[in-house]
Design a protein around this motif. Structure first.
Motif, PDB file in Angstrom:
ATOM      1  N   TYR A 141      37.509  42.895  63.177  1.00 36.13           N
ATOM      2  CA  TYR A 141      38.446  42.273  62.120  1.00 36.13           C
ATOM      3  C   TYR A 141      38.695  43.436  61.171  1.00 36.13           C
ATOM      4  CZ  TYR A 141      37.252  37.424  63.995  1.00 36.13           C
ATOM      5  OH  TYR A 141      37.110  36.566  64.528  1.00 36.13           O
ATOM      6  N   LYS A 145      36.664  42.540  55.839  1.00 38.93           N
ATOM      7  CA  LYS A 145      35.605  41.544  56.330  1.00 38.93           C
ATOM      8  C   LYS A 145      34.320  42.383  56.133  1.00 38.93           C
ATOM      9  CE  LYS A 145      38.945  38.422  57.229  1.00 38.93           C
ATOM     10  NZ  LYS A 145      38.865  37.101  56.383  1.00 38.93           N
ATOM     11  N   TYR A 146      34.253  43.421  56.430  1.00 42.43           N
ATOM     12  CA  TYR A 146      32.806  44.041  56.862  1.00 42.43           C
ATOM     13  C   TYR A 146      32.369  45.057  55.410  1.00 42.43           C
ATOM     14  CZ  TYR A 146      34.045  43.268  61.446  1.00 42.43           C
ATOM     15  OH  TYR A 146      34.488  42.618  62.626  1.00 42.43           O
ATOM     16  N   GLN A 192      30.917  32.833  58.740  1.00 51.97           N
ATOM     17  CA  GLN A 192      32.355  32.920  59.534  1.00 51.97           C
ATOM     18  C   GLN A 192      32.615  33.467  60.448  1.00 51.97           C
ATOM     19  OE1 GLN A 192      34.578  34.493  55.745  1.00 51.97           O
ATOM     20  NE2 GLN A 192      33.586  32.767  54.490  1.00 51.97           N
ATOM     21  N   HIS A 194      34.101  36.449  61.485  1.00 57.92           N
ATOM     22  CA  HIS A 194      33.755  37.717  61.555  1.00 57.92           C
ATOM     23  C   HIS A 194      32.211  37.926  61.496  1.00 57.92           C
ATOM     24  CE1 HIS A 194      34.584  36.686  57.063  1.00 57.92           C
ATOM     25  NE2 HIS A 194      33.578  37.790  56.896  1.00 57.92           N
TER      26      HIS A 194
END
Length: 682
Positions: A141, A145-146, A192, A194
């Motif tokens: 992603y 997101k990370y 979620q 991701h």
């Protein structure tokens, strides 16, 4: 002269699958068109090599990290309509002499849309025999997101003790992330798409107490209902019962969280949707016919009423353009029937295609215990009369007597038939008695607990010779089970009048039907759901939490886990939940999962190998001359014959992987190799 200033480079190929227009998984998110725009306004997709042999100057415990290199020619490939792989080029400024051999790679996705990274391959690496391949098979992603880098290792196999020292911190951090133990990970929200978290949880999301449909929590040290663990989702608790997890998803359209890499691919999702719609139609069709049932609602009036499920319907015309559409858009098959098929029609079972009455024969009834829906319950009878193992339910010993079965044994006595291994039993008595009073209190439900005795004939086929139907017997005040009220039925004889024979045949058919109801419910609830799906999920979670992707056992197990967590999550949504398909179609109704919990109490991992199971049930014996180590007492036992062939193939695969994947320096004695398989856990 200019060659003196040329930097050493490595050429690589990136194989990935971009999210497509028809992606049925996690359709929320940024529009696909962002890909092209992001390619011009961001860094696109980048890769950074990590050295396995040269340390970082700023952190001597980690491998040297190269420059961030952009994946090339992204805009030359349009977003795909259907699933397809695309190969891109990437060029690394990397001098093997100075920077060492690459052992891992960092991949960053600056696009708004995720993609499935499959492999990165680098050819012609100086000093290395063959290409260096990084195996990913993981969705990547957007970097926002990370809170960490996505790191992928080469396709080398190594135990923790053999992992290059400079790569060990990356491996340990990856496992920490998968466990959900990283300090920057958040656990105050639902997971979620991701998120890549494998954590354990209880089966506390089957009921809906907020809408007056509670179900007990399964699993936990203090629970009266032991059960395997499932994957955690992080959803909020119910308002009326905080120990239960909310079910805030729309069935079919939304799904419970599972790690994205455990989700179906597009083809599997389309197939699953198709099968789900077929299953729904199979359930709706009989219900729809009830609206027009003029005799007895919710029941088949006669056999012809039952056969109508497989006949008639509305034939779909052949439309060539639809065949073309199916090729271009495979998911359409899940919602549009193809030409030549029928609406409002269920497929004809093979057993009645040529003879509508074939299912009623004793031969077919017995054959299905060996090659039908549930062929792993039948057991060799070792004592007569059959006894119960239940404790606290009074005397549950079978009421089948010698005079019931002697006429069908020929010259054999009962003792001789048992000694010679000729008597077998399909025993569901203990399985249903504990919950039978509750089951029969449900609306439109009445079943017995059954025992079926069979004789192995000279032609190596089974024949049913007695069926016992039982229900609990209560004490005088009606509060405690003190025994069983049972009745034994045997096959009709030809000695009586025609009317008597017809009556006996009808009663015998009903007895077989009650036995089949037990067996069918047991298949769906225990043999399939519990033993095939539920007990495997903790192993999937443990494998991802404890074993690095470079571990040989991880590589051996991972392909066999495919899609299981996703299927189990969907099962919790629509199959085993309150009001789900199990409760609507399987006789135990809302007590189904409690029965499966009772069974799980005695589940033993070491007894799950097929040869062990066959010997435990007495249908096979030890045989050192057999490739599988056992020989069957029933030669015409398709499930066991085919199953042993598959089991042997898997055993040889496991042995081969153990020998081939373990590093040569670990391949001393067999004992040392076996010890190496569990070394260090990670």
């Amino acid at each position: 002269m200019f060659g003196l200033f040329t930097r050493a480079q490595l050429k690589g190929k990136v194989l990935l699958q971009r999210r497509n227009v028809l992606d049925l998984n996690h359709s929320s998110g940024a529009p696909l068109s962002h890909d092209t725009w992001d390619e011009f306004t961001t860094k696109g997709v980048t890769c950074q090599l990590i050295s396995s042999t040269v340390a970082d100057q700023n952190d001597g415990s980690r491998g040297l990290v190269g420059e961030e290199e952009r994946v090339e020619h992204w805009v030359m490939h349009l977003p795909p309509i259907t699933h397809s792989d695309t190969t891109y080029d990437v060029t690394f400024d990397w001098d093997v002499k100075k920077q060492g051999l690459p052992g891992a790679v960092i991949v960053r996705n600056y696009h708004a849309t995720q993609f499935l990274l499959k492999t990165i391959t680098i050819d012609h690496v100086p000093g290395h025999h063959g290409p260096i391949v990084f195996i990913a098979n993981s969705w990547v992603y957007n970097t926002d997101k990370y809170h960490y880098d996505r790191v992928f290792f080469t396709n080398d196999t190594c135990l923790p003790s053999n992992m290059p020292v400079l790569l060990q911190p990356y491996r340990e951090e990856e496992l920490q992330i998968l466990r959900g133990d990283h300090p920057k990970q958040k656990h105050d929200r639902a997971y979620q798409d991701h998120d890549r978290v494998y954590r354990y949880d209880l089966y506390n999301d089957l009921g809906d107490p907020d809408n007056k449909s509670p179900r007990p929590t399964l699993g936990g040290p203090d629970s009266p209902y032991p059960y395997p663990r499932r994957g955690r989702t992080g959803r909020k608790p119910m308002k009326s019962d905080p120990t239960c997890e909310s079910r805030n998803v729309v069935p079919v359209l939304q799904q419970f969280y599972v790690p994205r890499d455990e989700c179906f691919n597009q083809v599997k999702k389309a197939d699953f949707t198709s099968y789900l719609l077929k299953a729904i139609s199979a359930g709706i069709l009989p219900l729809a016919r009830e609206l027009f049932d003029t005799a007895v609602p919710r029941e088949f009036d006669d056999f012809e009423d039952m056969y109508k499920l497989y006949e008639g319907g509305i034939k779909i015309p052949d439309v060539p353009v639809m065949d073309l559409m199916f090729k271009v858009f495979p998911p359409l098959k899940s919602i549009c029937p193809s030409g030549g098929s029928y609406l409002l029609k269920m497929p004809m079972p093979e057993v009645i295609k040529n003879d509508k009455l074939a299912w009623r024969t004793d031969e077919e009834f017995a054959r299905e215990m060996l090659a039908g829906l549930n062929p792993h319950i039948i057991t060799r009878l070792q004592e007569f009369p059959p006894k119960s193992k239940l404790d606290g339910y009074g005397d549950q010993t079978s009421t089948i007597k010698v005079e019931h079965i002697q006429p069908y044994l020929g010259k054999l006595t009962v003792d001789k038939a048992i000694t010679d291994g000729r008597l077998f039993i399909l025993d569901h008595h203990d399985n249903f008695i504990p919950q039978l009073l509750k089951i029969n209190s449900l609306e439109n439900t009445f079943v017995y607990a059954t025992r079926t005795l069979l004789i192995l004939q000279d032609d190596d086929t089974l024949k049913p010779i007695a069926i016992e139907l039982s229900r609990p017997r209560l004490d005088e005040i009606g509060t405690k089970v003190v025994g069983a009220d049972s009745k034994v039925y045997t096959p009709p004889s030809s000695a009586g009048s025609e009317s008597d024979n017809k009556a006996q045949d009808t009663i015998w058919q009903l007895a077989k039907a009650y036995a089949a109801v037990n067996d069918s419910a047991w298949h769906g609830l225990i043999s399939h759901w519990l033993h095939t799906h539920a007990v495997i999920e903790p192993f999937i979670i443990a494998t991802n939490r404890q074993l690095s992707v470079t571990h040989p056992i991880y590589k051996l197990l991972q392909p066999h886990y495919r899609d299981t967590m996703m299927i189990n999550a969907l099962a919790r949504q629509v199959l085993i939940s309150a009001g789900g398909f199990f409760e609507m179609t399987v006789c135990p109704g809302e007590y189904a999962l409690r029965i499966s919990s009772d069974v799980y109490k005695n589940w033993n991992f070491t007894e799950q190998a097929l040869p062990v199971d066959l010997i435990k049930r007495g249908v096979a014996k030890h045989d050192s001359t057999s490739p599988c180590g056992v020989s069957l007492l029933i030669k015409d036992y398709p499930y066991a014959v085919d199953g042993l062939a598959v089991w042997s193939a898997h055993r040889e695969l496991g042995r081969g992987v153990r020998q081939d994947l373990l590093p040569k320096r670990q391949c001393g004695s067999r004992r040392r190799r076996a010890a190496g398989l569990v070394e260090g856990g990670a």
